[in-house]
Design an enzyme around this catalytic site. Sequence first.
Site, PDB file in Angstrom:
ATOM      1  CG  HIS A 189      -2.038  -0.946   1.194  1.00  0.00           C
ATOM      2  ND1 HIS A 189      -3.191  -0.845   0.748  1.00  0.00           N
ATOM      3  CD2 HIS A 189      -1.792  -2.014   1.617  1.00  0.00           C
ATOM      4  CE1 HIS A 189      -4.084  -1.858   0.680  1.00  0.00           C
ATOM      5  NE2 HIS A 189      -3.259  -2.729   1.427  1.00  0.00           N
ATOM      6  CE  LYS A 215      -5.766  14.179   0.221  1.00  0.00           C
ATOM      7  NZ  LYS A 215      -6.060  12.793  -0.619  1.00  0.00           N
ATOM      8  NE  ARG A 216      -3.079  10.249   9.924  1.00  0.00           N
ATOM      9  CZ  ARG A 216      -2.717   9.113  10.900  1.00  0.00           C
ATOM     10  NH1 ARG A 216      -3.345   8.243  10.966  1.00  0.00           N
ATOM     11  NH2 ARG A 216      -1.666   9.201  11.377  1.00  0.00           N
ATOM     12  CE  LYS A 221      -2.158  10.916   2.907  1.00  0.00           C
ATOM     13  NZ  LYS A 221      -2.749  10.070   2.105  1.00  0.00           N
ATOM     14  CB  THR A 246      -9.869   5.188  -1.110  1.00  0.00           C
ATOM     15  OG1 THR A 246      -9.570   5.345   0.201  1.00  0.00           O
ATOM     16  CG2 THR A 246      -9.338   3.797  -1.547  1.00  0.00           C
ATOM     17  CE  LYS A 262     -13.865   6.242   0.977  1.00  0.00           C
ATOM     18  NZ  LYS A 262     -12.889   6.102   1.905  1.00  0.00           N
TER      19      LYS A 262
END
Length: 822
Positions: free
Chosen positions: A370, A561-562, A567, A669, A673
């Site tokens: 992952h 998100k985290r 990111k 993911t 969504k």
Amino acid sequence: MTLASTSELPRPILENPDPKALAAEIVKALRYRVGKDGSVATQFDWLTASILVVRDRIIDHWVKATKEAYDEGAKRVYYLSLEFLIGRLMRDAFTNLGMMESMRDALGSLGVELDVISALEPDAALGNGGLGRLAACFMESMATVDVPAHGYGIRYVNGMFRQEIHDGWQVELPETWLDHGNPWEFERRERSFEVGFGGTVESITTKDGRLERHVWRPQERILAVAYDTPVVGWRGNRVNTLRLWSGMPVDPILLDTFNAGDHIGALRESNKADALSRVLYPADSSPAGQELRLRQEYFFSTASLQDIIQRHLSQYGELHSLPDKAAIHLNDTHPAVAVAELLRLLMDVHGIDFDAAWDITKRTFAYTNHTLLPEALESWPVPLFERLLPRHMQIVYAINAQILLEARAKADFDGEQISRISLIEENGERRVRMGNLAFAGSHSINGVSALHTELMKETVFADLHQLYPDRINNKTNGITPRRWLIQCNPGLTGLIREAIGDRFLDDINALKDLDTLADDASFREKFAGVKRANKERLASLVLERQGIKVDPSAMFDIQIKRIHEYKRQLLNIIEAVALYDQIRSHPERDWMPRVKFFGGKAAPSYHNAKLIIKLANDVAKVINRDPAVGGLLKIVFVPNYNVSTAEIMMPAADLSEQISTAGMEASGTGNMKFALNGALTIGTLDGANVEIKEQVGDDNIFIFGLTTEEVAERRAEGYNPRAVIESSPELSQALAAISSGVFSPDDPNRYRELMSGLYDHDWFMVAADFDAYAAAQRQVDAVWRNSPEWHAKAIHNVARMGWFSSDRTIRQYANEIWNVPA
Ligand code: 26V
């Protein structure tokens, strides 16, 4: 518009209960199982009673499904995961059994509001982020597509921490989701297995001196006790089991020690057992490295394998057929020690020789990777591994000997390649490489998006891929449309049913029928109305919880998100600062009002991530209060982002921020969504964004920035962020403002280092992508200005997201990895 109501479903599930009868059942459960009467029941008691009523229905299907799988001798899937980020279960169960509206009416007749009690259900937050949530979506999809499966994990007493924001800083508090008990679970005391640690290994030899077998005599012994939660699929088709292990002492109290006066020492065993299932590690990248983490990994791996073997033996009486009847899936390397453990059980306990045991092992296991982040690839110091798991250490060496032999025989590997495929890292401190162990012991190794899978072949697993070229394959992630559309967005679900009928409920690809409606002005207006209502819901939540007023007619631009540097929440915040500057300098321009939402948790030890949270809050404070901005830009950091918050935010988004440095986000993911709920994506060509672009079409997504290859090229040619920054006036000004304390007057140096990191190295290429990102944002504004065009694009997004259903993903796993029908 009406909400999705169960009475309209085509094949009403189960009995589609009559609200009157349901109300009677609830009252009965309240009385005889909660022990309360309606007049004294708390809202929480009503919640418990409601869960018990739906649980009863699930149990009938559970028993049936379990018996059928047994009678048919079906091959079972075992999904081993240290994380299951489930969230709340009650609404999910109501949705899947088609009893949401009956339940609402039944409770209403008792003077209880379904929305009020369902908000009291605690989130089962047994995961950090994407990996854990994927496991939860997979559990639901396996039940839906009728794959007999068990999830195995740990029943953490304290799941993911609760995040509070104090003066802009993240504060972590323990999450105590089990405080009021957990009506979903069944304790199975009779299903308990011994787990050993430490001790010695004895070699037993035959009379003529041949080695017969090894016996591990652990120094410590602990019990793993099973807790089962039923997982129901769409329309109650199948109910599978999530089995979570809890640590229990073999001897709850050492009586001799107690009687000798050492009252604390007498509880030592109990504390040790308790520690194993006490807390989820809240870091999703930094090397955990701690002994307790390895103990947790072994604890749940061995308990699960012993359980699987016992089930197999009781049905088939021997273990050579294990690969035909069991597919064991390793969710990342966290359960990778299971490879050595299965070998140990087969050889040392069941007397199978190494070659046969190794063959069984490889045909049974499959592994999903992952992340490619080097710091997240697990490895354990050899001395620690050897001390806790002495027999497994020997087995790791035996496996290593085997694969090094194959490497030398099959391929002309040079010394460097041999050292890279070795299960033991030999440079510096010797460590056991869990990724290599999982790869060696599995017949299938998959990545989670097309891009990530290709990068796996080129980077971490390049040499192992050369040695075993048939093993790596791609399984692009997915999300369950039940939770992430039908349940969390009843408004949109109702509209879609009205427009194209109910087929999409069972065949998500039928969403395609919406495509033509993108040109229909009246449909677009209804679609906009649903979005507006969802935004109003989020706006009132933010007002109520945080006292911040936002305008639902502004664009809702969301990054949840985290918090991680890769990111690039920082890129988003810096762009907001630049935009703020522009609005102040050019108030005469026709700016499009925006609210930028952020949400996410930082690992408690991740300094920069926590500082980024503080920066978002500091910037919000200044911008939100500045009358010169006149509400054109607002920033909101939503505290304690979790599954339940996501269920409110996804449906309310206009713009989805998916802006990681290309090559670093394995899949994502959240991106799926958002798009399924009608948000447009602004994103890089990273992870599953690439495939979202392919599905929705280039015109319906905003792609910007360096590609993976370009990132690599820039790095190779010696990336100079300072020069890039100096050539961009907007970026320089924004960085200067942050750096000089414009947003932190109480501590002007707070962001000095964070900003100088961008000038000095900028590992995540924030500067390199800044201008492209800002330009893409202005393009977003331009489309937003044309509301019919925006909504047409949003409708195309919903219409074309069927492929990202986790049902599709699970069918691919079933057909191409597990070899089970689906
Ligand atoms: C790694 C570690 C490393 C040691 C400390 C504890 C710990 C806990 C979790 C992890 C796994 C992090 C990997 C992860 O969550 N990956 C995410 O997986 C998602 C599902 O495949 C994917 O969509 C995201 O892109 C990816 O970041």
